[in-house]
Design a protein around this motif. Structure first.
Motif, PDB file in Angstrom:
ATOM      1  N   SER A  89      64.267  22.162  47.056  1.00 32.28           N
ATOM      2  CA  SER A  89      64.652  22.775  48.327  1.00 32.28           C
ATOM      3  C   SER A  89      64.346  24.268  48.282  1.00 32.28           C
ATOM      4  O   SER A  89      64.272  24.878  47.225  1.00 32.28           O
ATOM      5  CB  SER A  89      66.141  22.560  48.553  1.00 32.28           C
ATOM      6  N   SER A  90      64.203  24.855  49.448  1.00 32.97           N
ATOM      7  CA  SER A  90      63.943  26.286  49.493  1.00 32.97           C
ATOM      8  C   SER A  90      65.264  27.034  49.357  1.00 32.97           C
ATOM      9  O   SER A  90      66.291  26.616  49.880  1.00 32.97           O
ATOM     10  CB  SER A  90      63.262  26.655  50.805  1.00 32.97           C
TER      11      SER A  90
ATOM     12  N   ILE B 186      65.192  30.748  49.315  1.00 31.81           N
ATOM     13  CA  ILE B 186      65.038  31.971  50.114  1.00 31.81           C
ATOM     14  C   ILE B 186      64.049  31.671  51.227  1.00 31.81           C
ATOM     15  O   ILE B 186      62.973  31.122  50.976  1.00 31.81           O
ATOM     16  CB  ILE B 186      64.472  33.149  49.276  1.00 31.81           C
ATOM     17  N   GLU B 187      64.437  32.034  52.435  1.00 31.15           N
ATOM     18  CA  GLU B 187      63.524  31.821  53.556  1.00 31.15           C
ATOM     19  C   GLU B 187      63.475  33.053  54.437  1.00 31.15           C
ATOM     20  O   GLU B 187      64.481  33.462  55.001  1.00 31.15           O
ATOM     21  CB  GLU B 187      64.018  30.651  54.417  1.00 31.15           C
TER      22      GLU B 187
ATOM     23  N   THR C 163      61.621  34.410  57.830  1.00 27.88           N
ATOM     24  CA  THR C 163      60.744  34.016  58.928  1.00 27.88           C
ATOM     25  C   THR C 163      60.657  35.130  59.957  1.00 27.88           C
ATOM     26  O   THR C 163      61.693  35.596  60.447  1.00 27.88           O
ATOM     27  CB  THR C 163      61.251  32.742  59.626  1.00 27.88           C
TER      28      THR C 163
ATOM     29  N   LYS D  73      56.620  36.231  56.508  1.00 28.46           N
ATOM     30  CA  LYS D  73      57.038  34.833  56.375  1.00 28.46           C
ATOM     31  C   LYS D  73      56.869  34.439  54.919  1.00 28.46           C
ATOM     32  O   LYS D  73      55.782  34.540  54.347  1.00 28.46           O
ATOM     33  CB  LYS D  73      56.172  33.950  57.273  1.00 28.46           C
TER      34      LYS D  73
ATOM     35  N   THR E  96      58.678  31.656  51.858  1.00 28.46           N
ATOM     36  CA  THR E  96      59.690  30.691  51.415  1.00 28.46           C
ATOM     37  C   THR E  96      59.615  30.589  49.901  1.00 28.46           C
ATOM     38  O   THR E  96      58.526  30.456  49.329  1.00 28.46           O
ATOM     39  CB  THR E  96      59.424  29.313  52.038  1.00 28.46           C
TER      40      THR E  96
ATOM     41  N   ARG F 154      61.142  28.445  46.676  1.00 25.91           N
ATOM     42  CA  ARG F 154      61.893  27.234  46.329  1.00 25.91           C
ATOM     43  C   ARG F 154      62.791  27.478  45.112  1.00 25.91           C
ATOM     44  O   ARG F 154      62.526  28.372  44.316  1.00 25.91           O
ATOM     45  CB  ARG F 154      60.927  26.090  46.054  1.00 25.91           C
TER      46      ARG F 154
ATOM     47  N   GLU G  84      72.774  32.739  56.261  1.00 23.56           N
ATOM     48  CA  GLU G  84      71.919  33.657  57.008  1.00 23.56           C
ATOM     49  C   GLU G  84      72.479  35.067  56.929  1.00 23.56           C
ATOM     50  O   GLU G  84      73.675  35.300  57.094  1.00 23.56           O
ATOM     51  CB  GLU G  84      71.814  33.239  58.481  1.00 23.56           C
TER      52      GLU G  84
ATOM     53  N   THR H 101      65.445  31.128  39.462  1.00 19.82           N
ATOM     54  CA  THR H 101      64.581  31.526  40.575  1.00 19.82           C
ATOM     55  C   THR H 101      64.361  33.027  40.490  1.00 19.82           C
ATOM     56  O   THR H 101      65.329  33.782  40.413  1.00 19.82           O
ATOM     57  CB  THR H 101      65.247  31.196  41.927  1.00 19.82           C
TER      58      THR H 101
END
Ligand SMILES: Nc1ncnc2c1ncn2[C@@H]1O[C@H](COP(=O)(O)OP(=O)(O)OP(=O)(O)O)[C@@H](O)[C@H]1O
Ligand SMILES: [Mg+2]
Lengths: 249, 285
Positions: free
Chosen positions: A6-7, A9-10, A12, A28, A30, A32, A71, A195
């Motif tokens: 799964s990701s 850090i995202e 966008t 942008k 991502t 994982r 978030e 990570t």
């Protein structure tokens, strides 16, 4: 790389302004869980700004940043929750000069995690071992060499038992003979499955541990590629030029 | 030819180097005994002028009556006289006001550095008002205006007035001390998830102490000196005691010299103590 993971850090559409100056432009990215990303690019390209947005040392102006399912926004509770999950290592170490090495390591667990002192100290000693300086626990930061200080800083972050570690040019302020002792610790850390997002110009390190290379320029991510491809055959001319410049040295 | 060159060289050297006698004279003048002699001569000149003046106006010196205001022999021993009690009053007043001033100073400094626009605005307003009012006027406001409104007696009004006046100055000391701590310290503390209060409490304020200590001890001395002003509303302290003694005895020269000397001794002791304290703090890192 594990496409199933799964990701964690995202980013966008993230943009960031300093006054009228656009330091980040529609980023942008991502990352994982367990992935190691190395960020490089010329000075002023926004590398620091980008990773500082991940633990909200800088506030982004546009777009969305989600770290470990939370978030980042105005909510200070959320911000602190994210910061406890994200360790950060700075170019200038930023150790607390009025505290001993051991106190530098335990203050987070004790004050933020509300851990008992004895337990925090045991944890701290364990991480001092991990960064190979168990014997320096009682000293003050000013009594250590730069390389030792940076390793203490890494241990300090690890004591919060984060899920993500951010590094902003961790070896740039070090004398050349001390760079490897810090990089070795980082390579070992990568071996534990942490990570990691690392801003660095140490291309040997990048080749060794990076799952992906991110190349930035003028606030934009210009290229993302696996290191093998990035170093041998980058798509963008900008990256090729940059690599030629830094690999010359 | 070569001899001429030597002489010219020696001349040039002599012009650059300070003559020996002048160097020696400087060394003698800078030595401790010479300094003390010069100091005594200046003091003597001032005292002699004053005494001459006093004599010219026929002043009747009564120094022999002063010691009893320090110590009085009573049946069964010696008790403190009025002047030591006045000093105790001054020190108690100053200490109370200083504690309160430190508290006010810290709050105002934190408000000024906070993200709260209202907080910054309130702090700025407070600072401007206090800094631009004479202490005496502030005292009158506290005693004659706030006194009746809030039911303050003269002592509380004095303490509050001094605390507010020095609190404004102390807040600037705090602010400068806090700003002197490197920005990276904030970032490192933020990065491990500390609250703002924790960052101040464990990281920033402990490091600011070093920057704040010298101006703060200066402020203690200032507090003791400005506490004398409350004698205008007859709060019991050193200066008020001095006025009272004079109204009974008319020994104004002796009493004012004595009171001034007592203030000086106390403030000198504090400054010396502060210097020692600072030295200890700088050794630690
Ligand atoms: N606090 C700030 N205020 C104004 N401008 C800033 C600020 N921080 C960064 N910048 C600007 O934003 C741009 C990106 O800065 P950033 O520090 O992210 O670059 P970088 O890629 O990390 O560079 P370097 O390799 O020199 O560390 C630069 O042009 C910089 O001048
Ligand atoms: Mg940078």
């Amino acid at each position: 790389m594990n496409p199933g993971a799964s990701s964690i850090i995202e980013l966008t559409g993230v943009s960031k302004y300093f006054g009228p100056f656009k330091a980040l432009d529609d980023i942008k990215l991502t990352v994982r869980t367990g992935e190691r990303v190395v960020v490089c690019g010329p000075s002023g390209s926004g590398k620091s700004t980008m990773i500082r947005c991940i633990n909200r040392l800088e506030e982004h102006d546009e777009g969305k940043i989600v770290v470990d399912g939370i978030e980042l926004g105005e909510d200070t509770q959320n911000i602190r929750a994210v910061r406890q999950d994200v360790g950060m290592v700075f170019q200038q170490f930023n150790l607390f000069p009025h505290l001993t090495v051991l106190e530098n390591l335990t203050i987070g667990p004790i004050r933020v995690r509300k851990m008992e002192k004895a337990k925090a100290e045991a944890l701290a000693r364990q991480y001092l071992d991990r960064v190979h300086i168990p014997e320096q626990a009682g000293k003050y930061p000013a009594q250590l060499s730069g390389g030792q200080q940076q390793r203490v800083a890494i241990a300090r972050s690890l004591c919060m038992e984060p899920r993500i570690m951010l590094f902003d040019e961790p070896t740039s302020a070090l004398d050349p003979e001390m760079i490897n002792e810090v990089l070795d610790v980082m390579v070992e850390l990568a071996g534990t499955g942490m990570t990691m997002v690392v801003v660095t110009h140490e291309m040997g390190f990048a080749r060794k541990v990076a799952d992906r290379m991110v190349f930035m320029e003028s606030g934009r991510i210009v290229e993302v590629a696996p290191p093998a491809k990035f170093f041998s055959d980058p798509d963008s001319d900008r990256a090729r030029l940059f690599l030629d410049q830094i690999l010359e040295h | 030819m070569s001899a001429g060159g030597d002489i010219a060289g020696a001349g040039a050297r002599a012009a650059r180097v300070t003559p020996r006698w002048l160097k020696q004279a400087r060394r003698v003048m800078a030595s401790r005994p010479a300094s003390i002699l010069i100091y005594l001569a200046v003091i003597w000149a001032i005292v002699a002028t004053a005494l001459n003046g006093a004599e010219a106006m026929g002043y009747n010196w009564q120094w022999y009556r002063i010691p009893r205001y320090f110590f009085e022999a009573v049946e069964g021993g010696i008790v403190l006289g009025e002047i030591p009690w006045g000093l105790v009053g001054t020190l108690a007043l100053s200490a109370t006001a200083f504690l309160l001033a430190t508290f006010i100073g810290l709050i105002v400094a934190l408000l000024r550095l906070s993200d709260l626009i209202v907080g910054r605005w309130v702090a700025r307003g407070f600072l401007e008002i206090v800094r631009n009012s004479p202490l005496l006027v502030l005292l009158y406001v506290f005693y004659y205006v706030f006194g009746p409104i809030f039911g303050l007696d003269r002592y509380s009004a004095s303490v509050l007035c001094l605390a507010v006046f020095h609190g404004a100055l102390i807040s600037e000391i705090f602010r400068a001390g806090i700003n002197a701590v490197a920005k990276g310290q904030w970032e490192a503390a933020d990065a491990i998830g500390m609250t703002r209060w924790q960052v101040y409490r464990y990281i920033v304020l402990p490091q600011s102490v070093r920057f704040m200590l010298p101006p703060m001890t200066g402020e203690v001395v200032n507090m003791i000196k400005s506490s004398a002003i409350v004698s205008v509303i007859a709060v019991a302290e050193l200066t008020t005691i001095g006025r009272n003694i004079i109204s009974d005895t008319y020994m104004s020269f002796e009493i004012w010299f004595t009171i001034a000397a007592v203030y000086m001794v106390v403030t000198l002791i504090i400054s010396t103590g502060a210097t020692l304290l600072e030295r200890r703090y700088t050794v630690r890192d």
